[in-house]
Design an enzyme around this catalytic site. Sequence first.
Site, mmCIF file in Angstrom:
data_model
loop_
_atom_site.group_PDB
_atom_site.id
_atom_site.type_symbol
_atom_site.label_atom_id
_atom_site.label_comp_id
_atom_site.label_asym_id
_atom_site.label_seq_id
_atom_site.Cartn_x
_atom_site.Cartn_y
_atom_site.Cartn_z
ATOM 1 N N TYR A 160 12.922 -16.253 -12.902
ATOM 2 C CA TYR A 160 11.471 -16.444 -13.015
ATOM 3 C C TYR A 160 10.981 -17.525 -12.042
ATOM 4 O O TYR A 160 9.999 -17.338 -11.324
ATOM 5 C CB TYR A 160 11.122 -16.821 -14.453
ATOM 6 N N LYS B 249 8.410 -16.968 -8.876
ATOM 7 C CA LYS B 249 7.123 -17.660 -8.780
ATOM 8 C C LYS B 249 7.076 -18.589 -7.564
ATOM 9 O O LYS B 249 6.002 -18.786 -6.973
ATOM 10 C CB LYS B 249 6.848 -18.432 -10.066
#
Length: 250
Positions: free
Chosen positions: A158, A162
């Site tokens: 994640y 990002k």
Amino acid sequence: MCNTRFEGKTAVVTGAARGIGYQCARQLAAGGATVVLVDVLEDALRQAADKLQAECGRAALTCAADVTDEAAVEKLLDEAAEKTGRLDILINNAGITRDDLLLRMDARMWDLVMAVNLKGTFLMTKHAARHMLRQRYGRIVNLASVSGLVGNPGQANYSASKAGVVGFTRTVARELAKRGITCNAVAPGFIKTDMTDVLPEKAKEMALAAIPMQRMGTAEEVARVVAFLASDEAAYVTGHVLPVDGGMAP
């Protein structure tokens, strides 16, 4: 809440069935935009459209689509522009988590998070930009995360996705600036959503301890910042990554 800052504009919001995505759509619709809600959750998408109509008095277009499918992305954006006559605003909010510690994370968890969070943002931006370039106008706002700025244990996939959104945002901003198109990102911290509601209590306590403001943010607080970046009030802001995190990011 209703105003006219987005009157005459068409806005596409991904991951719009709930949480931050829905609140972004609500801010845009309340400002007069024609909103296209995009999500893979068909039932939730219909409920979101009904809720938006009730709250803002504006009918929304809906499209059940997978942002990792390039043919589906191109089709939905072409249809949105054809039905409304324009494509002015893109909010890339669709995202998922598949958390685990690095040594327990398998390649499928990595690939799936990268596909939705980063590839999906790339595909939506690429095909929306074709319409915006013809108009010589556009506002693109990507949802990054404080995890992509400072990292977070158990979120290697994640955080990397990002962080990729951050680099992507800054590059797109430079490529499209001359044609009247801005591209910015918002990096939320711990926000009270369905995604954070399922965290164990100990994880929530640790999160709160890391937030100088000592509370989680709300989806509406994030959406207000997204709406600013999508508006003409931010016409001279591009390539910026704005944390909305209660002071977490250094």
